[in-house]
Scaffold this active site. Structure first.
Site, PDB file in Angstrom:
ATOM      1  N   GLY A 210      65.105  44.392 -11.793  1.00 36.36           N
ATOM      2  CA  GLY A 210      63.997  44.646 -10.879  1.00 36.36           C
ATOM      3  C   GLY A 210      63.754  43.463  -9.976  1.00 36.36           C
ATOM      4  N   ASN A 211      62.589  43.458  -9.357  1.00 35.36           N
ATOM      5  CA  ASN A 211      62.223  42.359  -8.471  1.00 35.36           C
ATOM      6  C   ASN A 211      60.726  42.095  -8.596  1.00 35.36           C
ATOM      7  OD1 ASN A 211      60.770  44.010  -6.321  1.00 35.36           O
ATOM      8  ND2 ASN A 211      62.795  44.965  -6.283  1.00 35.36           N
ATOM      9  N   ARG A 212      60.234  41.137  -7.834  1.00 36.81           N
ATOM     10  CA  ARG A 212      58.859  40.655  -8.021  1.00 36.81           C
ATOM     11  C   ARG A 212      57.846  41.310  -7.096  1.00 36.81           C
ATOM     12  NH1 ARG A 212      59.238  34.482  -7.100  1.00 36.81           N
ATOM     13  NH2 ARG A 212      57.010  34.670  -7.495  1.00 36.81           N
ATOM     14  N   SER A 213      58.227  42.339  -6.378  1.00 41.03           N
ATOM     15  CA  SER A 213      57.288  42.941  -5.428  1.00 41.03           C
ATOM     16  C   SER A 213      56.122  43.604  -6.161  1.00 41.03           C
ATOM     17  CB  SER A 213      58.005  43.990  -4.569  1.00 41.03           C
ATOM     18  OG  SER A 213      57.096  44.626  -3.707  1.00 41.03           O
ATOM     19  N   ALA A 277      60.518  46.918  -1.929  1.00 47.87           N
ATOM     20  CA  ALA A 277      61.665  46.069  -2.225  1.00 47.87           C
ATOM     21  C   ALA A 277      62.635  46.908  -3.049  1.00 47.87           C
ATOM     22  CB  ALA A 277      61.231  44.826  -2.985  1.00 47.87           C
TER      23      ALA A 277
END
Length: 401
Positions: A210-213, A277
């Site tokens: 995943g990502n930090r958005s 994102a």
């Protein structure tokens, strides 16, 4: 602007008790509030409650304090009129131009923005008569918030629930700000689709890439568009944010789910804004059981495959007249990379911002440069994400005839 004066009209529905919380939020935010309940609303919440919470006398009848001409003066002096809950009856009488009680008189005399927050059973909301009344009010310039989905009275659930009072407050504050700027409803009649958050690609039943958005910028875009009159669909990937008032929220998790939801919603949209994102890659295969740590060896490498390029797909397949807006999060060479991405993706507008530790992701503020395919560039200085969202819609609106 000085202290905004708000008229809070209260319709006769069980959700009238939630209007007490909305009134408290308005007053704590520094707004002066005059409450105008209908006769039916007073059967749910009495006048002393409204007076105590507002600190002002409660206007209930055309015939009260006749020397002050309340049926004219209350609407004339308001900066915003909010009807919450707006029952099917209130919507019908407002659409018909009735003046059979104090609240409908106020609606006829108000020259400020008017917001209706409907609350009723699903069948009443979906009835053709109610939908025609809503369409009439919107055509005349009123802002009618889409009701939320959830528990209604009794055991019933469905669309028709009054949005959360905090969400209504946020919506109304945006309306007041835009009203002061002279463009409160410049997106009226437009349908927009926005993606927000960050997609997650499962590795096994408990882990994911995943990502930090956080989704905060996408949600700001949704709130500002709704407050400016647009019909908004928000495709939200793995966010933990409350639904914005008046916005249809479609929750998703993976890139493939987001792709399907955005393409479906975009079919009839005037603009699509890809603020999410989206993961560029996903695992080539997903383990059916949790991947165990082994003390006797290193973990196996994880093979990745490319995810579909949703922004490029939207730009290539858009219907005539639709605008496609992308976001580019960069850590270096921000503008050169942004210009290259704008050309590569084929979208109309690209919002480019630098990200990193403590910058953009998860914060309440942002800064960016808005690039247009025609070569124009708009720099948006560091500030609230709502400010950047408004600038994005300003640029989008200039492209529409």
């Amino acid at each position: 602007m000085g202290r905004p004066e708000i008229v809070l009209g209260v319709g006769g529905g069980i959700a009238a008790y939630k209007a007490c919380e909305l009134l408290r939020l308005f007053t704590e935010s520094g707004h002066g509030v005059r409450v105008v309940p209908t006769a039916s609303a007073l059967r749910f919440v009495g006048a002393p409650t409204w007076a105590a919470l507002s600190g002002r006398p409660v206007a209930t009848e055309v015939w009260d304090d006749v020397h002050e001409v309340p049926h004219v003066r209350i609407g004339q002096s308001a900066d915003l009129v909010v009807i919450a809950p707006a029952t099917a009856d209130v919507l019908a009488r407002a659409a018909g131009g009735r003046a059979d009680d104090l609240l409908t008189n106020v609606l006829l005399t108000a020259r400020c923005p008017v917001v209706f927050a409907p609350a009723m059973h699903t069948e009443m909301w979906e009835h053709p008569a109610t939908q025609e009344n809503v369409a009439t009010l919107r055509r005349r310039g009123a802002l009618v918030i889409e009701p939320a989905v959830g528990r209604l009275t009794g055991a019933d659930t469905g669309r028709g629930r009054l949005p959360d009072p905090a969400a209504i407050l946020a919506f109304c504050r945006r309306v007041l700000e835009r009203g002061a700027a002279g463009s409160a409803r410049d997106l009226a009649g437009r349908r927009v689709v926005i993606s927000a958050g960050g997609t997650r690609e499962p590795l096994d039943p408990v882990r994911y890439l995943g990502n930090r958005s956080s989704g905060k910028q996408g949600y700001a875009l949704a709130r500002t568009a709704a407050a400016r009159g647009a019909a908004v669909t928000l495709v939200a990937a793995n966010t933990a944010l409350p639904d914005p008032a008046g916005v249809t929220v479609v929750p998703v998790s993976t890139t493939e789910e987001l792709r399907d939801a955005v393409h479906k919603a975009a079919a009839e949209a005037d603009a699509v804004v890809m603020a999410a994102a989206v993961a560029d890659f996903r695992p080539a295969s997903r383990a059916t059981q949790k991947i165990k740590k082994r003390d006797d060896r290193e973990p196996e490498p994880i093979a990745l495959v490319r995810n579909p390029d949703i922004l490029a797909e939207l730009a290539a397949d858009r219907p005539a007249g639709q605008l496609v807006v992308g976001f580019a999060a960069e850590t270096e060479d921000v503008l050169p990379n942004g210009r290259a991405k704008l050309a590569r993706k084929g979208c109309d507008i690209l919002v480019v911002n630098r990200v990193g530790e403590g910058i953009a992701f998860g914060t309440e503020e942002n800064e960016a440069v808005i690039l247009e395919a025609g070569g124009a560039e708009t720099e948006v200085p560091h500030g609230p994400k709502e400010a950047l969202a408004d600038r994005v819609w300003d640029v989008v609106a200039r492209h529409w005839p």
